[in-house]
Motif scaffolding. Sequence first.
Motif, mmCIF file in Angstrom:
data_model
loop_
_atom_site.group_PDB
_atom_site.id
_atom_site.type_symbol
_atom_site.label_atom_id
_atom_site.label_comp_id
_atom_site.label_asym_id
_atom_site.label_seq_id
_atom_site.Cartn_x
_atom_site.Cartn_y
_atom_site.Cartn_z
ATOM 1 N N GLU A 172 0.952 -1.291 -0.001
ATOM 2 C CA GLU A 172 0.082 0.048 -0.125
ATOM 3 C C GLU A 172 0.889 1.556 -0.168
ATOM 4 N N LYS A 173 2.215 1.194 0.389
ATOM 5 C CA LYS A 173 2.918 2.249 0.442
ATOM 6 C C LYS A 173 3.645 2.435 -0.827
ATOM 7 N N LEU A 174 3.175 1.733 -1.635
ATOM 8 C CA LEU A 174 4.163 2.069 -3.192
ATOM 9 C C LEU A 174 3.547 3.244 -3.880
ATOM 10 N N THR A 175 4.231 3.950 -4.320
ATOM 11 C CA THR A 175 3.909 4.934 -5.116
ATOM 12 C C THR A 175 4.625 5.151 -6.643
ATOM 13 N N ILE A 176 4.143 5.933 -7.567
ATOM 14 C CA ILE A 176 4.812 5.921 -8.846
ATOM 15 C C ILE A 176 6.529 6.776 -8.329
ATOM 16 N N GLU A 177 6.082 7.813 -7.554
ATOM 17 C CA GLU A 177 7.193 8.608 -7.198
ATOM 18 C C GLU A 177 8.323 7.925 -6.353
ATOM 19 N N ASN A 178 7.895 6.818 -5.434
ATOM 20 C CA ASN A 178 9.138 6.227 -4.827
ATOM 21 C C ASN A 178 9.737 4.956 -5.487
ATOM 22 N N LYS A 323 7.500 6.492 -15.816
ATOM 23 C CA LYS A 323 6.580 7.049 -14.905
ATOM 24 C C LYS A 323 5.222 6.880 -15.648
ATOM 25 N N ARG A 327 1.615 4.657 -14.392
ATOM 26 C CA ARG A 327 0.325 5.331 -14.540
ATOM 27 C C ARG A 327 -0.827 4.317 -15.014
ATOM 28 N N LEU A 332 1.104 -1.783 -8.894
ATOM 29 C CA LEU A 332 2.158 -1.482 -8.891
ATOM 30 C C LEU A 332 3.061 -2.506 -8.260
ATOM 31 N N ASP A 333 2.343 -3.111 -7.202
ATOM 32 C CA ASP A 333 3.075 -4.299 -6.546
ATOM 33 C C ASP A 333 3.592 -5.414 -7.653
ATOM 34 N N HIS A 364 13.588 3.124 0.069
ATOM 35 C CA HIS A 364 12.516 3.680 -0.652
ATOM 36 C C HIS A 364 11.214 3.149 -0.862
#
Length: 366
Positions: A172-178, A323, A327, A332-333, A364
């Motif tokens: 759940e902590k995954l973001t495109i940014e990190n 990036k 999207r 992302l997982d 990260h």
Amino acid sequence: MNHTDKLLEIYKLSYSLNDIKNVNKETIDFIKSIGEKINTQKGVFTVLITLITHKIMNPEQDVRKHQTSMSGGFSGRSIDSVHITPTLKKLGLPSMAESGWLTRSLEQPYPYNLDYNGKISNKVVKEAFLNILDFIEKNPTSATNLLRLLLAEAIASKNDAIVAIVPLKDAEKLTIENITKALDEHFRTKYSTHGGSKLPVLAFFAIYKSLIKEIGRYKDCTLAEMGSHTASDRTSKSAGDIEIFKEKNLFEAIEIKLDKAIDVTIVRIAIEKIARYNPDRYYILSYIGIKESDKSQITELINKLKLEHGCQIIINGLLPTIKYYLRLITSLDDFIMNYSNLIEKDTEIKKIHKEKWNELIEKHLK
């Protein structure tokens, strides 16, 4: 029994060497010299495996005469291409893209005698290579044990590169940014060994594993297996680092450059491949970007190709493209899992690259 069967038979005997007695210390030291450079001298290693395997099966053959053009010679390259290199790949051991004989220093039409003039780059490895073959010809009954010793070096190298990639604790902590930050650092780290240029290829391969499942454009498409990233354009039979097929026809190809700007030469090579393989789209992606002085020429070439052929060449930066694609994918997982699995299993990726990815997951992505 063919060469494949014989190699697999000896491989099973190579995990224990306690019974080996008929190989002198000097030759064992030569084999260790090959083992120390096994990942940078894969051609030498592959050729040795081929010749020793053939010696076991044909004790009367002088295996230094590795080409049929030599009096009393045979085709080592054919045996390698059909039996040895595919088996080494299957076992996860160091190997060339197709054959050790595609290395120019080894394909010279001369026997591998002690005075062989082929320019094997590492002098220690060259001395070891030629002396091992000299020993085999003088002591043919030692061939099986020599092959076991050589395979044991390869097994040790393979085991040394094994690094388990740490799993994510909280997707759940995954973001495109990190994710992008982690990939950026993974790509641009200056490593003390080769193999790092394949990291962005693995990243895009992991992305496409998701894209072909989720995006309508890729319905009924398949992702081709990756070839060796060390294969040259002279020997490679692929259109790019990554290939997507639709109904057995090449649909898209992606060429990835980590440490080289896209210049007019790269684009011209791409156009040659487009003429040969006929894809619908061809991507050229670079971490550095486009060479500024070549921009106008590149634009002209792309526009001309679109009019005359119909294929669209798309040029972009690595990270902006990553990036954008992140999207588009649902999970992302899944991407991180796929990328981590590819890094863990790829034999061209070294231990240092795997350990760095574990470090970046902690830094990260957790």
